[in-house]
Design a protein around this motif. Structure first.
Motif, mmCIF file in Angstrom:
data_model
loop_
_atom_site.group_PDB
_atom_site.id
_atom_site.type_symbol
_atom_site.label_atom_id
_atom_site.label_comp_id
_atom_site.label_asym_id
_atom_site.label_seq_id
_atom_site.Cartn_x
_atom_site.Cartn_y
_atom_site.Cartn_z
ATOM 1 N N SER A 209 -3.167 -0.789 4.249
ATOM 2 C CA SER A 209 -1.765 -1.174 4.302
ATOM 3 C C SER A 209 -1.359 -1.765 2.962
ATOM 4 N N VAL A 210 -0.288 -1.233 2.376
ATOM 5 C CA VAL A 210 0.213 -1.709 1.083
ATOM 6 C C VAL A 210 1.667 -2.124 1.259
ATOM 7 N N GLY A 211 1.936 -3.424 1.223
ATOM 8 C CA GLY A 211 3.306 -3.922 1.328
ATOM 9 C C GLY A 211 3.976 -3.600 2.642
ATOM 10 N N GLU A 212 3.239 -3.681 3.728
ATOM 11 C CA GLU A 212 3.791 -3.314 5.041
ATOM 12 C C GLU A 212 4.750 -4.369 5.584
ATOM 13 N N LEU A 213 4.512 -5.639 5.276
ATOM 14 C CA LEU A 213 5.316 -6.711 5.850
ATOM 15 C C LEU A 213 6.545 -7.011 4.995
ATOM 16 N N LEU A 214 7.610 -7.489 5.619
ATOM 17 C CA LEU A 214 8.843 -7.845 4.942
ATOM 18 C C LEU A 214 8.589 -8.934 3.902
ATOM 19 N N ASN A 215 9.108 -8.733 2.695
ATOM 20 C CA ASN A 215 8.981 -9.703 1.597
ATOM 21 C C ASN A 215 7.532 -10.018 1.251
ATOM 22 N N ALA A 216 6.656 -9.037 1.399
ATOM 23 C CA ALA A 216 5.242 -9.201 1.039
ATOM 24 C C ALA A 216 4.804 -7.956 0.288
ATOM 25 N N PRO A 217 5.208 -7.852 -0.988
ATOM 26 C CA PRO A 217 4.891 -6.626 -1.733
ATOM 27 C C PRO A 217 3.399 -6.444 -1.973
ATOM 28 N N GLY A 218 2.995 -5.199 -2.021
ATOM 29 C CA GLY A 218 1.618 -4.845 -2.335
ATOM 30 C C GLY A 218 1.601 -3.787 -3.418
ATOM 31 N N THR A 219 0.611 -3.862 -4.300
ATOM 32 C CA THR A 219 0.467 -2.892 -5.381
ATOM 33 C C THR A 219 -0.978 -2.428 -5.419
ATOM 34 N N LEU A 220 -1.170 -1.113 -5.447
ATOM 35 C CA LEU A 220 -2.498 -0.527 -5.548
ATOM 36 C C LEU A 220 -2.533 0.360 -6.789
ATOM 37 N N ASN A 221 -3.367 -0.034 -7.771
ATOM 38 C CA ASN A 221 -3.520 0.721 -9.010
ATOM 39 C C ASN A 221 -4.878 1.405 -8.992
ATOM 40 N N LEU A 222 -4.882 2.736 -8.921
ATOM 41 C CA LEU A 222 -6.123 3.503 -8.929
ATOM 42 C C LEU A 222 -6.253 4.172 -10.296
ATOM 43 N N LEU A 223 -7.015 3.532 -11.195
ATOM 44 C CA LEU A 223 -7.143 3.995 -12.572
ATOM 45 C C LEU A 223 -8.384 4.851 -12.765
ATOM 46 N N ALA A 224 -9.426 4.548 -12.012
ATOM 47 C CA ALA A 224 -10.671 5.315 -12.008
ATOM 48 C C ALA A 224 -11.392 4.950 -10.717
ATOM 49 N N GLY A 225 -12.514 5.589 -10.446
ATOM 50 C CA GLY A 225 -13.196 5.308 -9.194
ATOM 51 C C GLY A 225 -12.510 6.015 -8.046
ATOM 52 N N GLU A 226 -12.671 5.464 -6.812
ATOM 53 C CA GLU A 226 -12.091 6.146 -5.661
ATOM 54 C C GLU A 226 -11.715 5.191 -4.550
ATOM 55 N N LEU A 227 -10.710 5.592 -3.804
ATOM 56 C CA LEU A 227 -10.268 4.932 -2.584
ATOM 57 C C LEU A 227 -10.508 5.916 -1.455
ATOM 58 N N ILE A 228 -11.306 5.512 -0.468
ATOM 59 C CA ILE A 228 -11.607 6.377 0.665
ATOM 60 C C ILE A 228 -11.154 5.659 1.935
ATOM 61 N N ALA A 229 -10.233 6.264 2.655
ATOM 62 C CA ALA A 229 -9.744 5.726 3.929
ATOM 63 C C ALA A 229 -9.848 6.860 4.940
ATOM 64 N N THR A 230 -10.812 6.777 5.842
ATOM 65 C CA THR A 230 -11.196 7.958 6.610
ATOM 66 C C THR A 230 -10.733 8.015 8.050
ATOM 67 N N ASN A 231 -10.513 6.891 8.704
ATOM 68 C CA ASN A 231 -10.426 6.943 10.149
ATOM 69 C C ASN A 231 -9.130 6.434 10.754
ATOM 70 N N ASP A 232 -8.116 6.113 9.935
ATOM 71 C CA ASP A 232 -6.904 5.559 10.513
ATOM 72 C C ASP A 232 -5.747 5.799 9.550
ATOM 73 N N LEU A 233 -4.646 5.092 9.767
ATOM 74 C CA LEU A 233 -3.444 5.271 8.979
ATOM 75 C C LEU A 233 -3.552 4.616 7.608
ATOM 76 N N THR A 234 -2.830 5.180 6.655
ATOM 77 C CA THR A 234 -2.574 4.524 5.390
ATOM 78 C C THR A 234 -1.069 4.286 5.330
ATOM 79 N N LYS A 235 -0.678 3.009 5.184
ATOM 80 C CA LYS A 235 0.736 2.642 5.223
ATOM 81 C C LYS A 235 1.151 2.108 3.862
ATOM 82 N N VAL A 236 2.234 2.647 3.315
ATOM 83 C CA VAL A 236 2.814 2.151 2.091
ATOM 84 C C VAL A 236 4.243 1.765 2.411
ATOM 85 N N GLY A 237 4.550 0.467 2.371
ATOM 86 C CA GLY A 237 5.851 -0.001 2.820
ATOM 87 C C GLY A 237 5.963 0.112 4.318
ATOM 88 N N ASN A 238 7.180 -0.077 4.817
ATOM 89 C CA ASN A 238 7.384 0.026 6.263
ATOM 90 C C ASN A 238 8.821 0.437 6.558
#
Length: 198
Positions: free
Chosen positions: A169-198
């Motif tokens: 979850s990235v910034g899902e809640l009101l007035n709670a910003p989230g930032t995800l910077n993927l510059l190298a390496g990896e992000l693996i999310a396999t079994n559920d939702l990925t939420k950006v904002g709401n």
């Protein structure tokens, strides 16, 4: 050194003070490394923070495999607190909040999956929690950036792997910003939702 602790002994999973705290004034680095006795590599709960203008760091280095550090209850990194992990293994069985401080994983493994624990980044109103992956693997049940109104969660992946077996979850809640910077390496999310904002 045992004399540096308020109970005149280094913390253990049997310490009468719970949580173990690195929170007092004056910037300092507490190092846990290979010479640290096995009995001192396990605590119940842990809080790292510092008053305004100071930084308190817990540096965990060269504690891999059977020498892992573990916490059976809540681990919280608040404003002014830094948890830095290099060539080490951490097993965290209670909640894990980078509420307003910084977590840096240079190499090694942080694992919160045995008890299905989320990593929650940004949980203090007016503060920013940040996670930096330079290498290694952060294994968690869920990974959440921006977890309280007025807070900010930031994650920068420069290398290594962020492996979430449930919600990201990235910034899902009101007035709670989230930032995800993927510059190298990896992000693996396999079994559920990925939420950006709401």
């Amino acid at each position: 050194n045992a004399d540096n602790w308020s109970l005149a002994s280094a913390p253990t999973s049997d310490s009468s003070l719970d949580p173990t705290q690195i929170i007092n004034a004056g910037s300092k680095t507490v190092t846990m490394d290979a010479p640290t006795p096995a009995v001192n590599r396990s605590v119940r709960a842990l809080t790292i923070s510092a008053p305004a203008g100071f930084t308190n760091t817990l540096l965990i280095v060269d504690l891999a495999g059977g020498a892992a550090f573990s916490a059976s209850r809540a681990v919280t990194v608040n404003a002014g607190g830094v948890l830095q992990v290099t060539n080490s293994t951490l097993s965290l069985l209670g909640s894990f909040d980078v509420a307003g401080g910084n977590l840096t994983l240079d190499s090694g493994v942080i694992d919160t999956t045995p008890n299905l624990v989320d990593v929650r980044v940004g949980r203090i109103s007016g503060a920013t929690g940040s996670v930096t992956l330079n290498g290694g693997t952060l294994m968690c049940f869920g990974f959440r950036l921006g977890e309280l109104g007025g807070s900010t969660g930031v994650c920068t992946i420069n290398g290594g792997t962020l492996l979430s077996s449930s919600v990201v979850s990235v910034g899902e809640l009101l007035n709670a910003p989230g930032t995800l910077n993927l510059l190298a390496g990896e992000l693996i999310a396999t079994n559920d939702l990925t939420k950006v904002g709401n």
